[in-house]
Design an enzyme around this catalytic site. Structure first.
Site, PDB file in Angstrom:
ATOM      1  N   ASP A  52       0.822  -1.206   0.000  1.00 25.22           N
ATOM      2  CA  ASP A  52       0.000   0.000   0.000  1.00 25.22           C
ATOM      3  C   ASP A  52       0.857   1.258   0.000  1.00 25.22           C
ATOM      4  O   ASP A  52       2.079   1.203   0.164  1.00 25.22           O
ATOM      5  CB  ASP A  52      -0.914   0.006   1.234  1.00 25.22           C
ATOM      6  CG  ASP A  52      -1.928  -1.118   1.210  1.00 25.22           C
ATOM      7  OD1 ASP A  52      -2.576  -1.295   0.166  1.00 25.22           O
ATOM      8  OD2 ASP A  52      -2.076  -1.813   2.238  1.00 25.22           O
ATOM      9  N   TYR A 111       7.025 -10.161   6.199  1.00 27.62           N
ATOM     10  CA  TYR A 111       7.018  -8.732   6.499  1.00 27.62           C
ATOM     11  C   TYR A 111       7.729  -8.481   7.823  1.00 27.62           C
ATOM     12  O   TYR A 111       7.812  -9.352   8.686  1.00 27.62           O
ATOM     13  CB  TYR A 111       5.591  -8.202   6.632  1.00 27.62           C
ATOM     14  CG  TYR A 111       4.840  -8.029   5.336  1.00 27.62           C
ATOM     15  CD1 TYR A 111       4.833  -6.795   4.672  1.00 27.62           C
ATOM     16  CD2 TYR A 111       4.114  -9.077   4.782  1.00 27.62           C
ATOM     17  CE1 TYR A 111       4.124  -6.628   3.492  1.00 27.62           C
ATOM     18  CE2 TYR A 111       3.403  -8.923   3.599  1.00 27.62           C
ATOM     19  CZ  TYR A 111       3.413  -7.698   2.963  1.00 27.62           C
ATOM     20  OH  TYR A 111       2.710  -7.537   1.792  1.00 27.62           O
TER      21      TYR A 111
END
Length: 245
Positions: A52, A111
């Protein structure tokens, strides 16, 4: 056709995310335009994950096809030459089978979320980590995180705009460590829901602040209701580390 797999790093601060969108700057757009400049071919770049706006990457993986063969090291040099004005670069390139797909061939995605936990903000890590001035209880956060490991319905941690057909995901790793004044949350899964990592981090921070007990994370998970989970952690603390194949 020749299929190339590239590994990319970028600072997401000035990008509207990975995916090409009309009227805004995306990582995909910058790379596709760079490839066209040296190959004269219009390519579509397929990424392993669609980060994002504001999210960074250290090991984003993507693939594209060219009609003529080029040495991988020349592709790295050419792309990095043409993306120079932007906070993006390619550090690996290899020729792969035409059956390889950066997104669909991935079996795991990793992540890391960075938190600066001290009384004063970090100039160096501005827009690169979430600054939280109040001390966080790491042991409580680790206890809470354990409830999220494994296969669950993560409806409570998905965004309202998530387009995934199923909220069922499997977290294979959620490890929280503290290094001096920085807290790092390592989170891995085959795939994620939209905002899932950031929503998990926001909820774990409430535990770390002793606003929630660790057991509240299980209650939130079982409720399958986004409204009772914690806030969404800022995008700039999140990094896509790598995809495994």
């Amino acid at each position: 056709m020749y299929r190339y797999k590239i590994t990319i790093e970028y600072l997401g601060t000035h990008f509207a995310g990975w995916q090409r969108q009309a009227g805004v700057l995306s990582v995909q757009q910058i790379l596709e335009e760079a490839i066209y400049k040296f190959s004269s071919e219009q390519v579509t770049l397929f990424g392993s994950g669609r980060t994002d706006a504001g999210v960074h990457a250290i090991g984003q993986v993507a693939h594209f096809d060219l009609s003529k063969y080029l040495e991988p090291y020349k592709i790295i040099k050419a792309i990095n030459y043409f993306v120079r004005p932007y906070d993006v670069g390619v550090w690996n390139c290899e020729l792969v089978s035409n059956n390889f797909h950066a997104r669909f061939s991935a079996i795991s995605r990793h992540y890391i979320y960075r938190i600066i936990n001290r009384t004063y903000p970090s100039v160096i890590d501005f827009n690169r980590a979430w600054w939280i001035s109040s001390p966080l209880d790491i042991l409580a956060m680790q206890k809470a995180a354990a409830y999220l490991l494994g296969k669950h319905d993560f409806t409570s941690f998905r965004s309202s705009s998530c387009q995934s057909k199923s909220p069922i995901k499997t977290l294979t790793e959620i490890n929280i460590i503290k290094e001096y004044e920085e807290i790092k949350l390592y989170i891995s899964a085959p795939s994620f829901l939209h905002y899932m990592v950031r929503n998990i981090v926001g909820s774990l921070v409430l535990v770390g602040k002793n606003i929630w007990q660790a057991e509240q994370i299980k209650n939130v998970l079982d409720a399958r209701d986004r409204k009772i989970a914690g806030p969404t952690a800022p995008a700039f603390g999140l990094y896509f580390i790598k995809a495994e194949y």
